[in-house]
Scaffold this motif. Structure first.
Motif, mmCIF file in Angstrom:
data_model
loop_
_atom_site.group_PDB
_atom_site.id
_atom_site.type_symbol
_atom_site.label_atom_id
_atom_site.label_comp_id
_atom_site.label_asym_id
_atom_site.label_seq_id
_atom_site.Cartn_x
_atom_site.Cartn_y
_atom_site.Cartn_z
ATOM 1 N N PRO A 55 0.821 -1.215 0.000
ATOM 2 C CA PRO A 55 0.000 0.000 0.000
ATOM 3 C C PRO A 55 0.857 1.269 0.000
ATOM 4 C CG PRO A 55 0.086 -0.945 2.204
ATOM 5 C CD PRO A 55 0.894 -1.844 1.328
ATOM 6 N N TRP A 56 1.268 1.722 -1.180
ATOM 7 C CA TRP A 56 2.081 2.934 -1.279
ATOM 8 C C TRP A 56 1.215 4.157 -0.998
ATOM 9 C CZ3 TRP A 56 7.286 2.573 -1.918
ATOM 10 C CH2 TRP A 56 7.786 1.309 -2.294
ATOM 11 N N ILE A 57 1.786 5.109 -0.286
ATOM 12 C CA ILE A 57 1.081 6.372 -0.060
ATOM 13 C C ILE A 57 1.212 7.225 -1.324
ATOM 14 C CG2 ILE A 57 0.994 8.461 1.387
ATOM 15 C CD1 ILE A 57 2.259 6.678 3.648
ATOM 16 N N GLU A 58 2.396 7.180 -1.906
ATOM 17 C CA GLU A 58 2.601 7.753 -3.234
ATOM 18 C C GLU A 58 3.370 6.728 -4.047
ATOM 19 O OE1 GLU A 58 4.460 11.659 -3.322
ATOM 20 O OE2 GLU A 58 3.171 12.236 -1.628
ATOM 21 N N PRO A 59 2.997 6.525 -5.313
ATOM 22 C CA PRO A 59 3.639 5.464 -6.101
ATOM 23 C C PRO A 59 5.114 5.754 -6.395
ATOM 24 C CG PRO A 59 2.154 6.757 -7.467
ATOM 25 C CD PRO A 59 1.968 7.253 -6.068
ATOM 26 N N PHE A 60 5.882 4.703 -6.567
ATOM 27 C CA PHE A 60 7.302 4.880 -6.899
ATOM 28 C C PHE A 60 7.460 5.226 -8.373
ATOM 29 C CE2 PHE A 60 6.124 0.392 -6.652
ATOM 30 C CZ PHE A 60 6.471 -0.101 -7.889
ATOM 31 N N GLU A 61 8.585 5.877 -8.674
ATOM 32 C CA GLU A 61 8.829 6.282 -10.060
ATOM 33 C C GLU A 61 9.765 5.326 -10.785
ATOM 34 O OE1 GLU A 61 10.149 10.189 -9.142
ATOM 35 O OE2 GLU A 61 8.105 10.738 -8.548
ATOM 36 N N SER A 62 10.727 4.763 -10.031
ATOM 37 C CA SER A 62 11.608 3.783 -10.669
ATOM 38 C C SER A 62 11.741 2.594 -9.729
ATOM 39 C CB SER A 62 12.974 4.401 -10.939
ATOM 40 O OG SER A 62 13.647 4.588 -9.709
ATOM 41 N N VAL A 63 12.123 1.445 -10.275
ATOM 42 C CA VAL A 63 12.232 0.242 -9.439
ATOM 43 C C VAL A 63 13.604 0.173 -8.776
ATOM 44 C CG1 VAL A 63 12.156 -2.284 -9.419
ATOM 45 C CG2 VAL A 63 10.486 -0.997 -10.744
ATOM 46 N N LEU A 64 14.648 0.188 -9.571
ATOM 47 C CA LEU A 64 15.992 0.044 -9.011
ATOM 48 C C LEU A 64 16.941 1.072 -9.597
ATOM 49 C CD1 LEU A 64 18.338 -1.496 -7.540
ATOM 50 C CD2 LEU A 64 18.471 -2.971 -9.550
ATOM 51 N N ASP A 65 17.745 1.648 -8.709
ATOM 52 C CA ASP A 65 18.837 2.510 -9.156
ATOM 53 C C ASP A 65 20.109 1.997 -8.476
ATOM 54 O OD1 ASP A 65 20.698 4.436 -9.633
ATOM 55 O OD2 ASP A 65 19.584 6.086 -8.698
ATOM 56 N N TRP A 66 20.985 1.412 -9.284
ATOM 57 C CA TRP A 66 22.214 0.801 -8.746
ATOM 58 C C TRP A 66 23.432 1.638 -9.159
ATOM 59 C CZ3 TRP A 66 23.776 -1.807 -4.889
ATOM 60 C CH2 TRP A 66 24.806 -2.749 -4.913
ATOM 61 N N SER A 67 23.149 2.864 -9.610
ATOM 62 C CA SER A 67 24.259 3.688 -10.105
ATOM 63 C C SER A 67 25.187 4.109 -8.971
ATOM 64 C CB SER A 67 23.716 4.913 -10.840
ATOM 65 O OG SER A 67 22.936 5.689 -9.949
ATOM 66 N N GLY A 68 24.661 4.134 -7.743
ATOM 67 C CA GLY A 68 25.512 4.510 -6.607
ATOM 68 C C GLY A 68 26.050 3.291 -5.874
ATOM 69 N N ALA A 69 26.244 2.173 -6.585
ATOM 70 C CA ALA A 69 26.688 0.930 -5.957
ATOM 71 C C ALA A 69 27.912 1.174 -5.060
ATOM 72 C CB ALA A 69 27.045 -0.083 -7.040
ATOM 73 N N PRO A 70 28.024 0.527 -3.909
ATOM 74 C CA PRO A 70 27.144 -0.516 -3.397
ATOM 75 C C PRO A 70 25.962 -0.002 -2.562
ATOM 76 C CG PRO A 70 29.045 -0.315 -1.957
ATOM 77 C CD PRO A 70 29.194 0.745 -3.014
ATOM 78 N N PHE A 71 25.452 1.178 -2.884
ATOM 79 C CA PHE A 71 24.262 1.676 -2.194
ATOM 80 C C PHE A 71 23.087 1.638 -3.164
ATOM 81 C CE2 PHE A 71 27.903 3.412 -0.031
ATOM 82 C CZ PHE A 71 27.588 3.222 1.312
#
Ligand code: WTA
Length: 647
Positions: A55-71
Motif C-alpha cells: 500500500p504505497w502512499i505515493e507510487p514509486f517512479e523507478s524500481v531500481l537505481d544501482w548507479s551509486g553501488a554498493p548503495f
C-alpha cells in the motif's frame, strides 16, 4: 581451499508430497523457474509488479537505481510507511477483526490482539513518543522481553519515522550502552523485567546503568510486566500503561521515502565493535512480505509461529513485518522452551493449532536431546510447514524434525539469510522444491547467488568456495550506521562488484546450495553471531588477562562453542576460580550468550612472524583435531606443542 573443505555427502532427496503440491502457491517447478528467470533478467518488471501489492502512499517512479553501488535505491519516489503496511492496509477489510497475535507469557498468562486493537495501541504509543519530542529521523532503542508491547513499540517507531534499534534482552548493560551510543538513540522503551525459566529477569536496572550520564537519552518508557522493584527517575521515566492510556489513538502514519531508514540492528563482525546494520523502508518491506507469501505460503487460515526473539533479524522480518503485512495470525511466546516443561513448544502448537512453525537448528538439536516423548505427548497434526534458520542444519537434525515434528508430512524449509540480507535468500518453496537434508536448496526470487573462489571465479560442482550475491536485491542492507568505509570494506572489497556474505558454500551436481559455515572470525553459538574479537576484548578488559585468542569448536547442541586461549599477567595464578571469574566477566560484558564454554590458560599463543595469532591452529587444538595445513610461518613451534599438552 582447505578451510572450507566439504565433508558432508548427503544423498537423500525428498520430493514434494502430493498434498503439498496441491496446496502450493506456484503451480509447478517450471513456473518457479520462469519467475526466477524473470526476477534475475528483468528485476524491474518482476519487482515492479510485486511491489504494487504494497500500500504505497505515493507510487514509486523507478524500481531500481544501482548507479551509486554498493548503495542501492529501490522504488525511488515512492512514499510508504511500514506500520501502515503491517496494519492500516487491513483496516476496513475482514482482516481487521482477525487476531494478529495469540500471545502467551511464560507463566501461562495470555493475550489475543486483533489487527484493529494492535493498530490502536501502536497509534497511542506513537503519540506518546511524539509527545516526548521523538520525531522522524530519530533513533529509539528497544530493550524488552517477548511481550506484545515490543511489537507495539517497533511499529510505533515506524509509524512516526523514528528508526528502531532493538537490542536483545539477553545483552548486558555494557552492550546496550554501546549500541545506544553508537546509534545516537534519544529514547529507550523497556520493561521492569521479563520472565525466563520461571524467574523475573530484570531489564530496567540494565537500562539505568546503560544510560547513566548519557544526556542524549531524554526518555525511558517502562512496561510493567513482572512488578519487580526498580529505581525511578521522574524526569526521564514514564510508565507505558499510564502514558498509553492517556494518549490519543489518532496518529496518521508518517509518509516515508522508500529509502528512509526503517531500523538499525546491531550484529557482530570480524573486527571492531558491533555493526549497526541499516535497513530502509520500501525494499525491506517487500522482501519481508514476499518471502512470507512464497516461502511460508501464508494463507488466510494459517496460524504461524516463529520462535525467534524480536531482538534478532528473524524476529523483525518473520514475527513482525512479514506476517503482519500478510494479515496472518501469529503465535508469540515470551519464555523458554523448557519452562515449565520440555514439551512447552509442542503444547503451544497443539493449543493454538499452529500450521507453520519456524525455529533454529540449535533448538531442534536441544529437542532431540530431550527426547521424542515430549512432542509425542501432543497432537501436532495441524502443522503443515516447518522452517529452520540460523546455522547449517545437520542432516540428522533435519531428519528428526521431518519425522518427529513433521510426521513425514511437512516440507522442511531450510532458509539461509542474514541480518544484512533482511529476508530469506536461499530456500526451498513448499510443494515445489525437492529437498535434501542439510541443503538450503535454491535462491529466492531476485537472488543471484553463486559460489566463487578467491579470484571471484565460479567453482565447479561440489567444490567449496565463498558464497556471493551478484545483484542487488530489495531488502539488502543499505550500509553500516555511520560507517560507510566499514560497509564497503566488509561486504564489497573482496570482489568489488559482488556482495560477500562471509559464508563458505558449495553447489552439488544438481545445483543445490550447501552452506558450510562462516569463513571469517565470526562464531555462531546457538544461531547467535558473535565476533571472536569482542569476546577477546571482553577477556582482555579483565585485570588479570594480557592476551586472549578466541576460537570455536563444534558442539552437538549449540553448533559451535567458544574456547578462549588466555595468557595471564605476570605473577597471576591460573586455576578454576579464575576461570569461572573470567567466564562471568565475559557474560557481564557482553551477555550470557557469549560466555566461553572453555578457557585454556597458556604462556604464549601461536603467532606468525608478523605477530598474527594463528587461529586455524587453535581451532584444530580446540576441536581435538590433528593440526592440518601449513605451520611453516609459525614463530615458535614449541608453543603449539605446549598447547596440545605434548610437553
Ligand atoms: C548462518 C540470521 C546455514 C550463516 C537470519 C549466516 C545459516 C549467519 C542459515 C547469519 C542456514 C543462517 N544454513 N547457515 N539456513 N541461516 N545461517 O545475521 O552463517 O543472525 O551468515 O541472521 O547465520 O546470521 P544472522
Amino acid at each position: 581451499m582447505p578451510e572450507i573443505e566439504s565433508v558432508l555427502h548427503e544423498t537423500r532427496t525428498f520430493p514434494p508430497s502430493e498434498a503439498a503440491r496441491k496446496k502450493a502457491r506456484l503451480s509447478s517447478l517450471e513456473e518457479y523457474e520462469r519467475l526466477y528467470r524473470e526476477s534475475i533478467d528483468d528485476p524491474e518488471t518482476f519487482f515492479g509488479r510485486e511491489a504494487k501489492n504494497l500500500p504505497w502512499i505515493e507510487p514509486f517512479e523507478s524500481v531500481l537505481d544501482w548507479s551509486g553501488a554498493p548503495f542501492a535505491k529501490w522504488f525511488s519516489g515512492g512514499k510508504i510507511n511500514a506500520s501502515a503496511v503491517a496494519l492500516d492496509q487491513h483496516l476496513g477489510t475482514p482482516v481487521e477483526n482477525k487476531i494478529a497475535f495469540l500471545w502467551e507469557g511464560e507463566p501461562g498468562d495470555t493475550r489475543a490482539i486483533t489487527y484493529v486493537e494492535l493498530h490502536e495501541e501502536v497509534c497511542q504509543l506513537a503519540n506518546v513518543l511524539k509527545g516526548r519530542g521523538v520525531k522522524k529521523g530519530d533513533r529509539v532503542a528497544l530493550y524488552m522481553p517477548m511481550i506484545p508491547e515490543l511489537v507495539v513499540a517497533v511499529l510505533a517507531c515506524a509509524r512516526i519515522g523514528a528508526a528502531h534499534s532493538v537490542v536483545f534482552g539477553g545483552f548486558s548493560a555494557h552492550a546496550l550502552r554501546e549500541r545506544i551510543e553508537d546509534g545516537g538513540c534519544s529514547a529507550v522503551v523497556t520493561a521492569d523485567g521479563g520472565y525466563r525459566r520461571g524467574e523475573p529477569l530484570p531489564l530496567k536496572p540494565q537500562v539505568d546503568e546503560a544510560v547513566r550520564g548519557l544526556k542524549a537519552v531524554h526518555t525511558v518508557i517502562v512496561v510493567e510486566r513482572c512488578e519487580n522493584d526498580i529505581d525511578w527517575n521522574a524526569d526521564r521515566d514514564l510508565w507505558y500503561h499510564v502514558a498509553v492510556s492517556e494518549a490519543s489513538a489518532d496518529c496518521p502514519p508518517e509518509p516515508m521515502d522508500s529509502e528512509d531508514t526503517l531500523f538499525l540492528l546491531y550484529t557482530s563482525g570480524t573486527t571492531g565493535g558491533p555493526k549497526g546494520i541499516q535497513h530502509t523502508t520500501g525494499g525491506y518491506m517487500l522482501g519481508a512480505y514476499l518471502t512470507c507469501k512464497y516461502v511460508f505460503d501464508m494463507q488466510e487460515d494459517d496460524v504461524y509461529w516463529c520462535t525467534a526473539d524480536v531482538g534478532w533479524i528473524t524476529g523483525h522480518s518473520y514475527i513482525i513485518y512479514g506476517p503482519l503485512s500478510n494479515g496472518v495470525t501469529s503465535v508469540m511466546y515470551e519464555g523458554a522452551p523448557n519452562s515449565p516443561h520440555e514439551g512447552r513448544f509442542w503444547e503451544l502448537c497443539q493449543k493454538y493449532g499452529v500450521t507453520i512453525f519456524y525455529t533454529a537448528p540449535t533448538a531442534i538439536r536441544t529437542f532431540m536431546r530431550w527426547g521424542e516423548e515430549h512432542p509425542g505427548k501432543f497432537d501436532l497434526s495441524s502443522l503443515r510447514l516447518l522452517g529452520t534458520v540460523g546455522e547449517p542444519i545437520n542432516p540428522e537434525a533435519w531428519m528428526w524434525y521431518h519425522r518427529v515434528i513433521g510426521g513425514e508430512r511437512c516440507p522442511i524449509l531450510d532458509t539461509w539469510w542474514q541480518t544484512e540480507t533482511g529476508s530469506i535468500m536461499l530456500t526451498p518453496l513448499p510443494g515445489i522444491t525437492a529437498t535434501k537434508p542439510g541443503s538450503a536448496t535454491f535462491p529466492f526470487f531476485g537472488v543471484d547467488a553463486a559460489v566463487v573462489d578467491e579470484e571471484g571465479k565460479e567453482v565447479g560442482p561440489n567444490e567449496g568456495g565463498f558464497l556471493v550475491i551478484r545483484k542487488p536485491w530489495p531488502s539488502m542492507l543499505r550500509g553500516i550506521w555511520k560507517n560507510e568505509e566499514r560497509y564497503r570494506e566488509t561486504y564489497w572489497s573482496k570482489y568489488g562488484d559482488k556482495y560477500f556474505a562471509g559464508d563458505g558454500a558449495k553447489r552439488d551436481e544438481d545445483g543445490y546450495f550447501w552452506i558450510m559455515g562462516r569463513v571469517d572470525d565470526v562464531i555462531n553459538v546457538s544461531g547467535h553471531r558473535l565476533s571472536t574479537m569482542e569476546v577477546e576484548s571482553a577477556l582482555v578488559s579483565h585485570d588479570s588477562v594480557v592476551e586472549s585468542a578466541v576460537v570455536s569448536r563444534p558442539d552437538d547442541v549449540t553448533g559451535e562453542a567458544i574456547v578462549a586461549f588466555t595468557t595471564l599477567g605476570p605473577g597471576i595464578e591460573d586455576g578454576d576460580e579464575l576461570r569461572s571469574t573470567l567466564m562471568d566477566h565475559v557474560a557481564t560484558q557482553i551477555g550470557k550468550l557469549a560466555r566461553p564454554a572453555e578457557i585454556r590458560f597458556t604462556d604464549a599463543l601461536p603467532k606468525t612472524r608478523s605477530g598474527k595469532i594463528m587461529r586455524r591452529l587453535l581451532r584444530d587444538i580446540a576441536s581435538g583435531r590433528e593440526t592440518t595445513g601449513d605451520t611453516s610461518t609459525i614463530e615458535d613451534l614449541s608453543v603449539l606443542a605446549k598447547l596440545r599438552g605434548d610437553e
